[in-house]
Write an enzyme that holds these catalytic residues in place. Structure first.
Site, PDB file in Angstrom:
ATOM      1  N   ARG A  90       9.979 -10.644   6.042  1.00 50.29           N
ATOM      2  CA  ARG A  90       9.772 -10.703   7.482  1.00 50.29           C
ATOM      3  C   ARG A  90       9.733 -12.155   7.968  1.00 50.29           C
ATOM      4  NH1 ARG A  90       9.897  -8.152  12.447  1.00 50.29           N
ATOM      5  NH2 ARG A  90       8.379  -9.145  13.805  1.00 50.29           N
ATOM      6  N   ASP A 114       7.838  -6.085   4.777  1.00 53.22           N
ATOM      7  CA  ASP A 114       7.062  -4.882   4.486  1.00 53.22           C
ATOM      8  C   ASP A 114       7.436  -3.767   5.440  1.00 53.22           C
ATOM      9  OD1 ASP A 114       5.397  -5.318   2.324  1.00 53.22           O
ATOM     10  OD2 ASP A 114       4.131  -6.628   3.523  1.00 53.22           O
ATOM     11  N   ASP A 304      -4.245  -7.049   7.664  1.00 51.09           N
ATOM     12  CA  ASP A 304      -3.973  -7.265   6.238  1.00 51.09           C
ATOM     13  C   ASP A 304      -5.211  -7.049   5.361  1.00 51.09           C
ATOM     14  OD1 ASP A 304      -1.452  -7.845   7.056  1.00 51.09           O
ATOM     15  OD2 ASP A 304      -1.455  -9.947   6.485  1.00 51.09           O
TER      16      ASP A 304
END
Ligand code: UD1
Length: 415
Positions: A90, A114, A304
């Site tokens: 990304r 991801d 995250d």
């Protein structure tokens, strides 16, 4: 039954993936040799290095104690980012701002990374268009042009990390002043702004949600030596590993002030965290208490961290509700935790986690970087053996997770 832990000892936190990749991309903006230190030894650094090499910046990695990455820019830049490399991370979107502002044109394959829900780039585009860029999407490639960008007022609906970074870098060579409002404030963006200022950029408001960038002439930046900010997500992973094993560990090279909200919630769960000059000490209770958590942009609880939090809740005392506000699809690892005996139900962007006393080891599969690391942490609390496949995901963002956990006393090996 065999129990893993309690972990004890000291662990050094590596540099942040989500900073180093952006700093690497920014080396496109100056000729000469940029030197990054405290660079994590992770797969994504090599992927970004290969992408930069295709564009015209070569890299070499020196795994000395300072963990040095040298990026050499001879000034011969081809502003094209090919599909085969872009689709792997990304962060490849971060070459957009530097290339457009330096070269006046860029052709970039739509980014991958991801796979957790839709990750569009409309905010990047909106900001750059306000600065005079034109965009076209052709054959899977975004093509942007602007002979020279001009300063503008850019207000984001939502503080996107990647869009803030691209507008920030693009504004450095724009004519006039750019004001970015509702900018993302993640510590890694602060690291990028500090790096740019060291190179000769003129950015005010670093660390705040309004960034003011006074454009400087193209060619006026100089290469610098810069130390990458420590990785708060890797740090949180070791805190979680200590927590789930009832351990006591010391983290070196950690910045507790950049993890404040998370650490406060960990304290609510019963952890005792003592900041130190160069990191922090963590003391875990025998069993944590459940809490409710919602993810938010920084300084809120980062998305995250969430797989780690869900994992800790799965063995805590009580029921915790976790709400995801950034990526609705980011609960896929829950099925893997359920295979380990966790009691979790999901509904839309909420997960209800009912703590069980122990998990039970089983084969599981890592679906992405953070969820993969969370499964490793879960394995520490599971009776018997847990085998995790798909560890190449973990390698993308973790510098020797197995070795570091092993040195803290975990019974873990890589085959
Ligand atoms: C970065 C981090 C990632 C982290 C995320 C949020 C890197 C390499 N990755 O990703 O680990 O989980 O921040 O903290 O640093 N969005 C749009 N349009 C846009 C841009 C974003 O709708 O133009 C949406 C995204 O789909 C997502 C949300 O905004 O739902 C957050 O995205 P953003 O903050 O941009 O995250 P990334 O920079 O992709």
């Amino acid at each position: 039954m065999r129990r893993n832990g309690p972990l004890s000892g000291e662990v050094t936190v590596p540099g942040a993936k989500n900073s180093v990749l952006k700093l690497m991309a920014t080396s496109l903006m100056t000729d000469g040799v940029t030197t990054l230190t405290n660079v994590p030894d992770i797969a994504d650094v090599a992927i970004m290095g290969d992408l930069l090499a295709a564009i015209g910046v070569t890299w070499s990695w020196h795994p000395t104690e300072e963990r040095v990455l040298l990026l050499t820019n001879h000034g011969n830049i081809t502003p094209v980012a090919p599909y085969e490399l872009v689709e792997r991370i990304r962060a490849s979107i971060n070459v957009l701002g530097p290339l457009l502002t330096r070269c006046g044109t860029v052709k970039l394959s739509m980014p991958g990374g991801d796979d957790f829900g839709s990750r569009p780039i409309d905010m990047h585009q909106m900001g750059l268009e306000a600065m005079g860029a034109t965009f076209e999407l052709r054959h899977g490639y975004v093509e942007a042009h602007a002979d020279r960008l001009h300063g503008a007022n850019v207000t984001f609906d939502f503080p996107s990390v990647g869009a803030t970074e691209n507008i920030l870098t693009a504004a450095v060579f724009a004519k006039g002043t750019t004001v970015i409002d509702n900018a993302a404030r993640e510590p890694e963006i602060g690291d990028l702004a500090i790096f740019l200022n060291e190179m000769g950029a003129d950015i005010e408001g670093v660390g705040s949600s309004t960034l003011v960038v006074h454009g400087v002439e193209r060619g006026s930046l100089r290469p610098v030596v810069h130390e990458v900010v420590p990785d708060r997500i890797q740090a949180a992973t070791y805190v979680a590993a200590a927590a789930i094993t009832g351990g006591e560990i010391t983290l070196r090279n950690a910045r507790p002030e950049q993890m404040e909200m998370l650490l406060r919630r960990f304290a609510d769960m019963g952890l005792s965290i003592v900041p130190q000059t160069d990191g922090m000490a963590v003391f875990a209770p025998e069993r944590m208490r459940a809490i409710d958590v919602a993810t938010l942009p920084y300084p809120g609880i980062a998305t995250d961290y969430k797989p780690l939090i869900v994992t800790l809740l799965s063995v805590s005392d009580g029921v915790g509700i976790v709400t995801e506000n950034l990526y609705p699809g980011r609960f896929r690892y829950v099925e893997e935790l359920q295979r380990l005996g966790a009691n979790i139900s999901t509904d839309g962007h909420h997960a209800v986690v009912r703590g069980v006393r122990r998990l039970s080891g089983a084969p599981v599969k890592a679906p992405d970087i953070r969820a993969g690391a969370a499964l490793v942490v879960a394995g520490l609390a599971a009776d018997g053996e847990t085998t995790i496949t798909g560890v190449h995901h973990i390698d993308r963002g973790y510098d020797d997770l197995v070795g570091r956990l092993h040195r803290l006393g975990a019974d873990i090996e890589r085959r």
